[in-house]
Design a protein around this motif. Structure first.
Motif, mmCIF file in Angstrom:
data_model
loop_
_atom_site.group_PDB
_atom_site.id
_atom_site.type_symbol
_atom_site.label_atom_id
_atom_site.label_comp_id
_atom_site.label_asym_id
_atom_site.label_seq_id
_atom_site.Cartn_x
_atom_site.Cartn_y
_atom_site.Cartn_z
ATOM 1 N N ALA A 42 0.849 -1.156 -0.257
ATOM 2 C CA ALA A 42 -0.018 -0.144 0.048
ATOM 3 C C ALA A 42 1.011 1.318 0.148
ATOM 4 C CB ALA A 42 -1.021 0.056 1.132
ATOM 5 N N GLY A 43 1.793 1.158 0.853
ATOM 6 C CA GLY A 43 2.752 2.460 0.806
ATOM 7 C C GLY A 43 3.630 2.580 -0.419
ATOM 8 N N ALA A 44 4.028 1.381 -0.986
ATOM 9 C CA ALA A 44 4.677 1.560 -2.320
ATOM 10 C C ALA A 44 3.862 2.024 -3.575
ATOM 11 C CB ALA A 44 5.308 0.215 -2.609
ATOM 12 N N ALA A 69 8.670 4.788 7.026
ATOM 13 C CA ALA A 69 7.381 5.029 7.242
ATOM 14 C C ALA A 69 6.607 3.697 7.039
ATOM 15 C CB ALA A 69 7.010 5.879 6.063
ATOM 16 N N VAL A 70 6.967 2.666 6.288
ATOM 17 C CA VAL A 70 6.313 1.486 6.232
ATOM 18 C C VAL A 70 6.742 0.773 7.270
ATOM 19 C CG1 VAL A 70 5.914 1.730 3.696
ATOM 20 C CG2 VAL A 70 7.873 0.535 4.510
ATOM 21 N N ALA A 116 8.603 -5.766 0.908
ATOM 22 C CA ALA A 116 7.294 -5.533 0.087
ATOM 23 C C ALA A 116 7.569 -4.197 -0.865
ATOM 24 C CB ALA A 116 6.230 -6.120 0.383
ATOM 25 N N ALA A 117 7.794 -3.334 -0.199
ATOM 26 C CA ALA A 117 7.712 -1.825 -0.802
ATOM 27 C C ALA A 117 9.077 -1.651 -1.771
ATOM 28 C CB ALA A 117 7.811 -0.763 0.301
ATOM 29 N N LEU A 177 9.066 -1.033 -5.537
ATOM 30 C CA LEU A 177 9.398 0.119 -6.227
ATOM 31 C C LEU A 177 10.603 -0.149 -6.980
ATOM 32 C CD1 LEU A 177 8.763 2.594 -3.033
ATOM 33 C CD2 LEU A 177 7.507 2.611 -5.568
ATOM 34 N N GLY A 178 11.329 -0.968 -6.812
ATOM 35 C CA GLY A 178 12.622 -1.272 -7.339
ATOM 36 C C GLY A 178 12.196 -1.662 -8.977
#
Length: 550
Positions: free
Chosen positions: A194-196, A222-223, A247-248, A252-253
């Motif tokens: 969700a953050g990503a 943050a996450v 996961a983030a 994002l990578g």
């Protein structure tokens, strides 16, 4: 930890890292050895490891950076061995070490012994990955090592919380513990994704490389904090901050491949610098914990000889349990495909190296330091001194024993993938060929546009198009020729000579611009603008040549 002391530790560890990189040494090993020596010097201020600092401010960015650089497709292809090593082996190690300690020290509660097992269970692949990259371990093996390091901290820290609750008297049943683990995994991954997704949406709208990189720095913290502080059912349940970061980072990578070139270049430089800084710090902190360990030994009621013998046994058991597990997992019916889609079992050389990459790191020490002083009833936490002593012995012992011998083991066994370089070359040729053909087709489309938008003749437009095509073809042919040459031939090739000549010209241009500035004929802002252009061009030349000669 005083800020001045922290700055001294950072400066010293970075100096050692620079020395290690200059002479092609293992920076983690050098830093640990020097830090151990420094801890014996009288008058050196004590540097106590703060578990909250490590788990909240150091671990998230290190995991996030590793996740950004990891290939999602390779991670998914090797998910089975990653889970086998990063989750199942963590549980097995915790149980084996816990029961072993309980047998050695029967008066130590089994729950406390299992806390120790959870503390020493997660390997830290920083040293192994650094050695593997330097010695050219196969990519499949490196993917498994990296993936394991991304997952095992989450499994170990969750198991640590469960066993800690058992000692404190707040734990439930085994089913309750399993549910805690399941909720931590699901909630952590959900928070991370969700953050990503939110950050990815914001970054697409920004189109500002500086702000995109700045936001990226905040993501792991943050996450991690969000997942750790979410309690959907009760205080017993929370998300795994480690899995949220992983996961983030993976998402994002993977998305960064579609980001702008300025953002990609800036992110790469930022996270490389953060990695060097934090890795140097954590290994220095590991070595500097020796005075606190010795203090706990002196205050312990047990005989020093008994504690030393038990510490050595725990170290040996922690290293040894990984060896049969790795080989056994490779013989199971579902494990013959651990390293890819082929059904042949992995080479015993691969498995031997993999079984010897169990170095522990700062997470082990942070978890041990974070063990409470007292239980819920106010009684002293049983076995806290033993947990800290044995955790330190395992962390330092594995780094020194396995870290020092791993390079020799890799060289002796000659662990290589002989076809990896050829496959990479074939894939690179295919990618470059496809890119060149697409560029040629695009140029054919642009020719009518140039004629309609620019006030030039058709002959001049065709010449411009031909020059662009020649540039694309020249770069493609140079890359193809370089792939087919050896390192020595590449260095002696006309292309390399041409590159070196261009670099010499750029250096001359830079020196001239600086001379103009010194003479007062050019403003500093103008100088910086010109130097940036020259620097980018030289960096592109240097990176291209280095990648070909490496």
């Amino acid at each position: 930890m005083e800020i001045l002391t922290l700055m001294g530790v950072l400066a010293g560890s970075l100096g050692l890292t620079a020395f290690a990189r200059r002479w092609n040494l293992s920076a983690p090993l050098l830093i640990v050895l020097v830090a151990l020596g420094v801890s014996f010097i009288p008058g050196v201020p004590p540097v106590e490891l703060d578990p909250e600092l490590i788990l909240t401010l150091v671990l998230p960015p290190l995991l996030y950076s590793t996740s950004l650089d990891s290939s999602f497709s390779q991670f998914r292809a090797t998910l089975r061995p990653i889970i086998a090593l990063g989750v199942l082996l963590v549980v097995v190690t915790a149980l084996v070490v816990g029961f072993t300690v309980h047998l050695l020290l029967p008066d130590l509660p089994l729950a406390s012994a299992l806390v120790l097992g959870a503390v020493v269970a997660p390997p830290d692949a920083v040293t192994a990955v650094a050695i593997g990259r330097r010695l050219g371990l196969p990519r499949r093996l490196m993917t498994v090592l990296t993936g394991e390091s991304l997952v095992n901290d989450a499994a170990a820290l969750t198991l640590y919380k469960i066993t800690l609750a058992a000692v404190l008297g707040t734990a439930g049943s085994i089913g309750h513990g399993f549910l805690v683990f399941l909720v931590a995994a699901v909630l952590g991954i959900a928070v991370g994704l969700a953050g990503a997704l939110l950050v990815g949406l914001i970054r697409r709208k920004l189109d500002d490389p500086l702000m995109e990189s700045t936001i990226g720095i905040i993501v792991p913290f943050a996450v991690y904090v969000t997942a750790e502080h979410l309690h959907p059912f009760s205080s017993d349940f929370s998300g795994s901050g480690v899995l949220a970061v992983v996961a983030a980072g993976l998402y994002l990578g993977n998305r960064s491949l579609h980001a702008g070139p300025a953002t990609r270049l800036q992110d790469s430089s930022v996270w490389a610098s953060i990695d060097v800084l934090l890795e140097a710090l954590v290994f220095a902190l590991m070595g500097l914990q020796l005075p606190f360990v010795l203090e706990s030994v002196q205050s312990n009621a047990r005989d020093n000889g008994t504690l030393v013998v038990c510490a050595l046994v725990v170290l040996v058991v922690t290293m040894a349990v990984r060896i049969p597990y790795v080989f056994l997992s490779a013989t199971l019916p579902q494990a013959v495909r651990l390293f890819g889609r082929e059904r042949a079992a992995p080479s015993w050389r691969y498995l031997t190296v993999l079984s010897w990459t169990g170095m522990r790191g700062v997470v082990t020490l942070a978890a041990a330091t974070g063990v409470p002083l007292v239980t819920a009833t106010g009684d002293p936490f049983p076995g806290r001194d033993e947990i800290q002593l044995f955790a330190f012995s395992v962390a330092i012992g594995t780094v020194l024993v396995q870290g020092l011998t791993l390079p020799t083991l890799i060289r002796v066994l000659k662990v290589r993938d002989p076809g990896e370089a050829e496959r990479d070359e074939a894939e690179e040729l295919e990618a470059r060929s496809a890119a060149m053909k697409a560029a040629m087709a695009k140029l054919d489309e642009l020719l009518p546009e140039m004629l309609s938008n620019l006030d030039i003749s058709e002959e001049r437009a065709e010449k411009l198009s031909a020059r662009l095509k020649a540039l694309v073809e020249t770069r493609y042919r140079g890359a193809v020729a370089a792939i087919s040459l050896s390192a020595e031939e590449r260095e002696a090739s006309p292309h390399a000579a041409f590159t070196r000549a261009r670099k010499a010209l750029l250096i001359t241009q830079r020196e001239t611009v600086l001379a103009e500035r010194e003479a007062g004929r050019v403003d500093d802002d103008v100088v910086r603008k010109v130097l940036r252009e020259l620097d980018l061009e030289e960096l592109a030349l240097t990176n291209a040549l280095t990648s070909r000669l490496s």
